[in-house]
Design a protein around this motif. Structure first.
Motif, mmCIF file in Angstrom:
data_model
loop_
_atom_site.group_PDB
_atom_site.id
_atom_site.type_symbol
_atom_site.label_atom_id
_atom_site.label_comp_id
_atom_site.label_asym_id
_atom_site.label_seq_id
_atom_site.Cartn_x
_atom_site.Cartn_y
_atom_site.Cartn_z
ATOM 1 N N GLU A 35 49.089 -33.191 46.879
ATOM 2 C CA GLU A 35 50.132 -32.161 46.887
ATOM 3 C C GLU A 35 51.487 -32.814 47.164
ATOM 4 N N LYS B 288 41.785 -29.600 47.052
ATOM 5 C CA LYS B 288 42.360 -29.366 48.371
ATOM 6 C C LYS B 288 41.691 -30.127 49.524
ATOM 7 N N ASN C 235 43.942 -33.076 50.772
ATOM 8 C CA ASN C 235 45.228 -32.507 51.178
ATOM 9 C C ASN C 235 45.105 -31.681 52.455
ATOM 10 N N SER C 236 43.969 -31.006 52.631
ATOM 11 C CA SER C 236 43.783 -30.206 53.845
ATOM 12 C C SER C 236 43.570 -31.111 55.051
ATOM 13 N N VAL D 26 44.051 -21.659 51.979
ATOM 14 C CA VAL D 26 43.527 -22.697 51.082
ATOM 15 C C VAL D 26 42.112 -22.316 50.613
ATOM 16 N N SER E 237 40.985 -21.945 46.760
ATOM 17 C CA SER E 237 39.931 -22.811 46.207
ATOM 18 C C SER E 237 38.718 -21.988 45.783
ATOM 19 N N GLY F 180 50.850 -27.052 46.924
ATOM 20 C CA GLY F 180 50.680 -27.123 48.372
ATOM 21 C C GLY F 180 51.516 -26.121 49.134
#
Ligand code: FAD
Ligand code: DHB
Length: 391
Positions: free
Chosen positions: A51, A296, A299-300, A338, A342, A386
């Protein structure tokens, strides 16, 4: 005599390594333990899309040089369905982009940076237990002899199959879980990507994706059975399914080439609450799993670590526990958004066993709204590039 450190970090994936790097920049010491070898950790083939917030953070903390050189910025994503291409140009919609820069390169950069700064990374060193999380001496037991390392705080960055999550008593932890009735066959092929955009094929026979790892290597995915054996997929079967799901009239067809790696990933959405118990803080896959639609996972993990890094810095700099106390709530607020994105995308683009015609038409309507209306395109763009890390 037991060893001591300020923050003991279990797991040298992106979450644990990034936390160690951020803490070092604040003058806070840490030890990172991983049960696997450095080579294994550095070569594990996983996520690919960063992101914009992840790219910005890595650049801000001195990890931007290789990423800028090797990464491939992406301004749009191409959804192919109903025999047509439907592009969402997130740069145009909201002025934000993503970067295709593989997870193993991020891990490589983090390991190099930590070692260059004298960081204490202990590979081939499993953590067998964590103790006294609510008492005066939180302790990690590591290595074959279970040597104790006393810590002020312990970061559970040990992924979905780690041990830290189980240290939270069941009486205070709630787990949310959804398992999907399909998996992805991930394929690495020595072939230039056939399209400039990451391309998703939403076809009645199943989902497929074209992504990249370099100008000469494509990363491809095919919906398969959740427990499929990669050996069920000959190269011919793979290419024929990829063509069927991704090629549409008016766009260049996929380019075939040697397949050098293939593996199956099962798919689930999973979350525990809370993310903190006494001195233990869970981050990344130890706390949550998302299906890879949406890209994700990595990125998470980075988003959690940004919050945790700031909270620990505030504690050591000002003696404030405020950000540590709100860590779980801050991360969960964003993380459930998120999950929503997703899980929603996962449901929109896959073919479900026994699916009714009605459900199939709803999926098509969801795709049409997302790609064909401005609010739909903007909502996708905001989520894919993001959400803000902290409100
Ligand atoms: P991890 O990367 O899992 O790191 C955890 C580390 O802890 C590991 O190195 C492990 O060896 C170590 N560890 C575990 N137990 C112990 C112990 N007892 N003692 C010491 N160390 C321990 N995401 C996407 O967005 N797109 C994708 O295409 C994608 N593909 C994936 C494919 C696979 C096969 C997997 C497993 C994940 C994939 N993901 C993908 C998810 C993404 O890679 C993860 O979200 C990301 O790795 C999370 O980072 P992490 O640091 O939290 O956990
Ligand atoms: C990858 C790309 C994606 O857009 C995604 O949703 C998942 C994975 C990848 O390049 O690995």
């Amino acid at each position: 005599m037991s060893e001591r450190t300020q923050v003991g970090i279990v797991g040298a994936g992106p979450a644990g390594l990034l936390l160690s790097h951020l803490l070092h920049r604040e003058g806070i010491e840490s030890i990172v333990f991983d049960n696997r070898s450095r080579e294994h950790v550095q070569q594990r083939l996983r996520a690919g899309v960063l992101e914009q917030g992840t790219v910005d953070l890595l650049a801000e903390v001195g990890l931007g040089e290789r990423m800028r050189r090797l990464g491939m910025p992406q301004t749009s994503l191409d959804f192919r369905y109903a025999q047509a291409s439907h592009r969402i140009d997130f740069a145009q919609e909201i002025g934000r982009t993503v970067m295709v820069y593989p997870q193993h390169e991020v891990v490589h950069d983090l390991i190099e940076a930590r070692l260059a700064a004298g960081g204490d990374l202990r590979f081939d060193t499993p953590v067998t237990a964590i103790r006294d999380l609510e008492g005066p001496s939180p302790t990690i037991l590591a290595g074959p002899e279970g040597r104790p390392v006393r810590c002020d705080f312990i970061a559970g960055c040990d992924g979905f199959h780690g041990i830290c999550r189980d240290a939270i008593p069941a009486s205070v932890m709630k787990a949310y879980d959804r398992v999907y009735p399909f998996g992805w066959l991930g394929i690495l092929a020595e072939v230039p990507p056939a399209a400039p955009d990451v391309t998703w094929g939403c076809h009645e026979t199943g989902f497929a994706m074209l992504s990249f790892r370099s100008p000469t290597r494509s990363r491809l995915y095919l919906q398969c059975e959740p427990d499929d054996d990669p050996d069920n997929w000959s190269d011919d079967r793979i290419w024929s399914a990829l063509h069927e799901r991704l090629d549409v009239p008016g766009m260049p067809p996929l380019i075939e080439g040697p397949i050098v790696q293939k593996g199956v990933t099962a798919m689930r959405s999973f979350q525990v609450e809370p993310l903190r118990h006494g001195a233990l803080f869970l981050a990344g896959d130890a706390a949550h799993i998302v299906p890879p639609t949406g890209a994700k996972g990595l990125n998470s993990a980075v988003a959690d670590i940004r919050v945790l890094g700031r909270a620990l810095a505030a504690y050591y700099r000002q003696g404030s526990t405020r950000l540590l106390d709100s860590y779980s709530e801050t991360c969960l607020r964003r993380m459930w958004l998120v999950h929503r994105f997703s899980a929603g995308l996962c449901t929109m683009v896959h073919s479900f066993p026994g699916q009714s015609d009605f459900a199939r038409r709803l999926q098509r309507a969801d795709l049409d709204y997302m790609t064909g209306s401005e609010p739909g395109r903007r909502a996708f763009s905001e989520n894919f590039t993001g959400l803000p890390i902290e409100a």
